[in-house]
Design a protein around this motif. Structure first.
Motif, PDB file in Angstrom:
ATOM      1  N   THR A  86      -6.929   2.007   4.643  1.00  8.93           N
ATOM      2  CA  THR A  86      -7.990   1.219   4.020  1.00  8.93           C
ATOM      3  C   THR A  86      -9.313   1.474   4.751  1.00  8.93           C
ATOM      4  OG1 THR A  86      -7.666  -0.677   5.494  1.00  8.93           O
ATOM      5  CG2 THR A  86      -6.280  -0.580   3.516  1.00  8.93           C
ATOM      6  N   ASN A 111      -6.375   2.039  -0.746  1.00 10.80           N
ATOM      7  CA  ASN A 111      -6.076   0.796  -1.458  1.00 10.80           C
ATOM      8  C   ASN A 111      -6.760   0.721  -2.822  1.00 10.80           C
ATOM      9  OD1 ASN A 111      -8.485   0.721   0.094  1.00 10.80           O
ATOM     10  ND2 ASN A 111      -8.605  -1.492  -0.146  1.00 10.80           N
ATOM     11  N   LEU A 129       0.837  -1.197   0.000  1.00 14.79           N
ATOM     12  CA  LEU A 129       0.000   0.000   0.000  1.00 14.79           C
ATOM     13  C   LEU A 129       0.874   1.249   0.000  1.00 14.79           C
ATOM     14  CD1 LEU A 129      -2.763   1.364   0.190  1.00 14.79           C
ATOM     15  CD2 LEU A 129      -2.629   1.125   2.673  1.00 14.79           C
ATOM     16  N   VAL A 138      -9.780   5.114   1.579  1.00 15.81           N
ATOM     17  CA  VAL A 138      -9.811   4.141   0.476  1.00 15.81           C
ATOM     18  C   VAL A 138      -8.490   4.182  -0.287  1.00 15.81           C
ATOM     19  CG1 VAL A 138     -12.301   3.898   0.129  1.00 15.81           C
ATOM     20  CG2 VAL A 138     -11.115   5.885  -0.822  1.00 15.81           C
ATOM     21  N   ASP A 155      -3.772  -1.435   9.109  1.00 18.58           N
ATOM     22  CA  ASP A 155      -5.067  -2.006   9.452  1.00 18.58           C
ATOM     23  C   ASP A 155      -5.075  -2.392  10.927  1.00 18.58           C
ATOM     24  OD1 ASP A 155      -6.099  -1.708   6.949  1.00 18.58           O
ATOM     25  OD2 ASP A 155      -5.822  -3.789   6.336  1.00 18.58           O
TER      26      ASP A 155
END
Length: 313
Positions: A242, A272, A98, A270, A209
């Motif tokens: 994400t 990703n 990412l 967003v 995350d």
């Protein structure tokens, strides 16, 4: 308590059921049962084939959408960051792929990534606060003034900013900045590569995350403060992650719940997706103009992206 007789009755009932099944299976219902099983198996195979076809179609449409958005947004972001130097800062455990995508997007928009800074988990470990506080005070320079009500981690972010960033373009990494970089890397609180020659004006912080089980949102308070400090010493910061990071247990969820932080920091949930990567560029442009916004698909207060007017160079 269930007594022994209950177990005996249960066992007898099981054997009776098995026996009845064997008799019926070998008797007049034998053919009928086989036909039913075969018919159900055929129906299941057809349903599986339909589901597989739908999945393939969905995947194809997803690929089309992502490819289309990537090509369209690439044209929209070209040149948006020309002349801008950008630092990429990764939170502990942030995804490397990412981060690479974010860097590629910045560079495709004309920006120069001066360095990538990886924050170590030790930086935000409550047990290490006694190391962070004195180090911040040791590394502070004469041209950095801490607000009286600033927290330890806001100050730490300001110190990092003095080492690698500036509010204006064209600032070099001077001797004071070199001292700060050496002090922070020497303490193993972060690492950076390459060692920058120029200081960036803008920064993107890549969120990780949330772990499982998800932590309390308040566990990110220090990280949000750190990003605020980095913003205070630069021309602007965008925190990217994400969709998971914008839900309970994620950094963006914590940031967006902090009214003071959202006044200065932008966020994109967003990152990703190609559209989200383009939004990072637009948000950086907006930050350079002194504005902030929360963008994406999960409880994003300001919608999917800055408006065309806001995103102009």
């Amino acid at each position: 308590m269930i007594d022994f007789r209950y177990h005996i009755v249960s066992i007898v009932a099981i054997f009776f059921a098995l026996g009845a099944g064997v008799v019926l299976g070998a008797g007049p219902l034998k053919g009928t049962g086989a036909d039913v099983v075969q018919a159900q198996a055929k129906k299941d195979r057809a349903a599986l084939e339909d589901a597989r076809a739908e999945l393939i179609q969905a995947q194809s449409l997803d690929k089309y959408r992502d490819d289309y958005v990537a090509k369209v947004t690439a044209g929209l972001t070209v040149g948006k960051l020309t002349g801008k130097r950008v630092c990429v800062v990764t939170m502990p455990s942030a995804d490397g792929d990412l981060t690479n995508q974010v860097q590629d997007t910045i560079e495709a928009a004309g920006g120069q990534v001066t360095t990538r800074i990886a924050l170590d988990s030790k930086l935000f470990d409550p047990g290490q606060r006694q190391l962070v506080e004195p180090l911040v005070n040791e590394l502070v320079t004469a041209d950095v003034t801490f607000p009286a009500d600033s927290t330890t981690y806001q100050r730490a972010g300001m110190i990092l900013a003095r080492g690698v960033a500036a509010k204006e373009e064209g600032k070099l990494v001077d001797s004071e900045a070199t001292k700060i970089i050496s002090g922070l890397t020497g303490s193993k609180l972060l690492s950076l590569k390459p060692t920058p020659k120029d200081r960036c004006s803008l920064a993107v912080v890549v969120a990780a995350d949330p772990p499982t089980p998800a932590p309390d949102n308040s566990s990110y308070n220090d990280a949000v403060d750190f990003a605020e400090g980095l913003d205070a010493g630069s021309a602007g910061v965008v925190v990217a992650g994400t969709p998971d990071t914008a839900q309970n247990g994620g950094l963006l969820k914590s940031l967006r719940g902090d009214a003071d932080a959202t006044k200065s920091l932008s966020s994109v949930d967003v990152a990703n997706m190609p559209s989200g990567q383009a939004t990072i560029v637009f948000a950086l442009v907006e930050q350079a103009g002194g504005k902030a916004g929360q963008y994406g698909g999960v409880d994003a207060k300001n919608g999917v992206a800055p408006t065309a007017v806001q995103a102009k160079n």
